[in-house]
Write a protein that holds these residues in place. Structure first.
Motif, PDB file in Angstrom:
ATOM      1  N   UNK A  14       0.841  -1.570  -0.087  1.00 56.35           N
ATOM      2  CA  UNK A  14      -0.222  -0.096  -0.105  1.00 56.35           C
ATOM      3  C   UNK A  14       0.974   0.836   0.278  1.00 56.35           C
ATOM      4  N   UNK A  15       2.456   1.407  -0.433  1.00 56.89           N
ATOM      5  CA  UNK A  15       2.532   1.725   0.137  1.00 56.89           C
ATOM      6  C   UNK A  15       2.836   2.844  -1.927  1.00 56.89           C
ATOM      7  N   UNK A  16       2.645   3.933  -1.546  1.00 54.18           N
ATOM      8  CA  UNK A  16       2.130   5.136  -2.376  1.00 54.18           C
ATOM      9  C   UNK A  16       3.026   6.505  -2.892  1.00 54.18           C
ATOM     10  N   UNK A  17       3.754   6.605  -1.264  1.00 56.79           N
ATOM     11  CA  UNK A  17       4.743   7.391  -1.127  1.00 56.79           C
ATOM     12  C   UNK A  17       5.276   7.734  -2.824  1.00 56.79           C
ATOM     13  N   UNK A  18       5.869   7.514  -3.064  1.00 52.25           N
ATOM     14  CA  UNK A  18       5.833   7.643  -5.125  1.00 52.25           C
ATOM     15  C   UNK A  18       4.872   7.766  -6.479  1.00 52.25           C
ATOM     16  N   UNK A  19       4.096   8.184  -6.307  1.00 54.57           N
ATOM     17  CA  UNK A  19       2.957   8.178  -6.601  1.00 54.57           C
ATOM     18  C   UNK A  19       2.370   9.366  -6.837  1.00 54.57           C
ATOM     19  N   UNK A  20       2.079   9.798  -7.932  1.00 60.81           N
ATOM     20  CA  UNK A  20       1.290  11.789  -7.591  1.00 60.81           C
ATOM     21  C   UNK A  20       0.532  11.030  -8.919  1.00 60.81           C
ATOM     22  N   UNK A  21      -0.480  12.440  -9.352  1.00 64.51           N
ATOM     23  CA  UNK A  21      -0.705  12.802 -10.838  1.00 64.51           C
ATOM     24  C   UNK A  21      -0.301  13.458 -11.651  1.00 64.51           C
ATOM     25  N   UNK A  22      -0.148  13.614 -13.072  1.00 60.96           N
ATOM     26  CA  UNK A  22       0.582  14.018 -13.839  1.00 60.96           C
ATOM     27  C   UNK A  22       0.657  15.696 -13.844  1.00 60.96           C
ATOM     28  N   UNK A  23      -0.866  15.957 -13.797  1.00 63.89           N
ATOM     29  CA  UNK A  23      -1.147  16.820 -12.943  1.00 63.89           C
ATOM     30  C   UNK A  23      -1.147  17.746 -11.845  1.00 63.89           C
ATOM     31  N   UNK A  24      -0.685  16.922 -11.039  1.00 61.56           N
ATOM     32  CA  UNK A  24      -0.143  17.981  -9.228  1.00 61.56           C
ATOM     33  C   UNK A  24       1.128  18.585 -10.090  1.00 61.56           C
ATOM     34  N   UNK A  25       1.974  18.690 -11.477  1.00 62.21           N
ATOM     35  CA  UNK A  25       2.720  19.608 -11.207  1.00 62.21           C
ATOM     36  C   UNK A  25       1.910  20.937 -13.001  1.00 62.21           C
ATOM     37  N   UNK A  26       0.974  20.914 -12.607  1.00 65.68           N
ATOM     38  CA  UNK A  26       0.479  21.870 -13.921  1.00 65.68           C
ATOM     39  C   UNK A  26       0.475  22.989 -13.314  1.00 65.68           C
ATOM     40  N   UNK A  27       0.724  23.820 -13.505  1.00 63.54           N
ATOM     41  CA  UNK A  27       0.032  25.476 -12.559  1.00 63.54           C
ATOM     42  C   UNK A  27      -1.332  25.542 -13.065  1.00 63.54           C
TER      43      UNK A  27
END
Length: 185
Positions: free
Chosen positions: A127-140
């Motif tokens: 259940x370790x999702x510490x390296x999982x992000x949404x692509x658009x987490x970086x979209x301004x």
């Protein structure tokens, strides 16, 4: 954090990059459903931005799908066409399926939409999702209700152009975050 280019913009969901696992290359996996539209566009564009920033010796970008229907196939012809029309090389892609072991092999796993994020969460070891992000987490330009990269597969060519614009904007911001984390090339 707000988008300085949009007056009155709401805070985005951007979070810091996970730290590198080892002294080797920072490995990024871009993931969608079938690995023939959004994630290969993400891989090709992000790789190009990484190269332009002089980070290609320190950052590697791959892509995969949560499903295996298209494994071994080239990207959707519409995705390849829009990439080629904008000067990117779409010729090398072959679809791959994401495997749970990728969480241990990649520093950052980027889901293209909430459904992909849920699928990836389901297969994360322990259940370790510490390296999982949404692509658009970086979209301004992303905000609370707009974090998915829409799936253009069942639409027309215009959807692929829209995905490309979102991916290019997000890739530029992601590379800036990589430069801050890893140093400039």
């Amino acid at each position: 954090m707000t988008d300085p280019d949009r007056p009155g913009a709401t805070p985005t969901h951007r979070t810091p990059l996970p730290p590198p696992r080892t002294g080797g290359r920072y490995r990024i996996a871009v993931v969608c459903l079938g690995n023939i539209c959004r994630s290969p566009i993400g891989q090709v564009v992000l790789t190009e931005h990484v190269d332009r920033a002089g980070l290609s010796d320190r950052v590697e970008v791959v892509s995969a799908g949560t499903g295996g229907w298209h494994v071994g196939h080239p990207m959707d012809r519409r995705a390849a066409t829009v990439l080629t029309a904008h000067g990117y090389d779409a010729s090398q892609h072959r679809a791959t399926q994401f495997e749970a072991t990728w969480f241990d092999e990649h520093d950052l796993v980027l889901a293209m939409d909430g459904s992909n994020h849920a699928d990836l969460t389901d297969v994360a070891p322990g259940g370790d999702v510490s390296r999982l992000r949404m692509f658009r987490d970086f979209d301004p330009r992303a905000d609370d209700g707009d974090r998915d990269v829409p799936d253009p597969y069942f639409g027309d060519e215009d959807g692929f152009g829209s995905v490309l614009a979102t991916v290019e904007r997000t890739a530029a911001a992601l590379v800036a975050a990589l430069e801050a984390e890893l140093g400039r090339g």
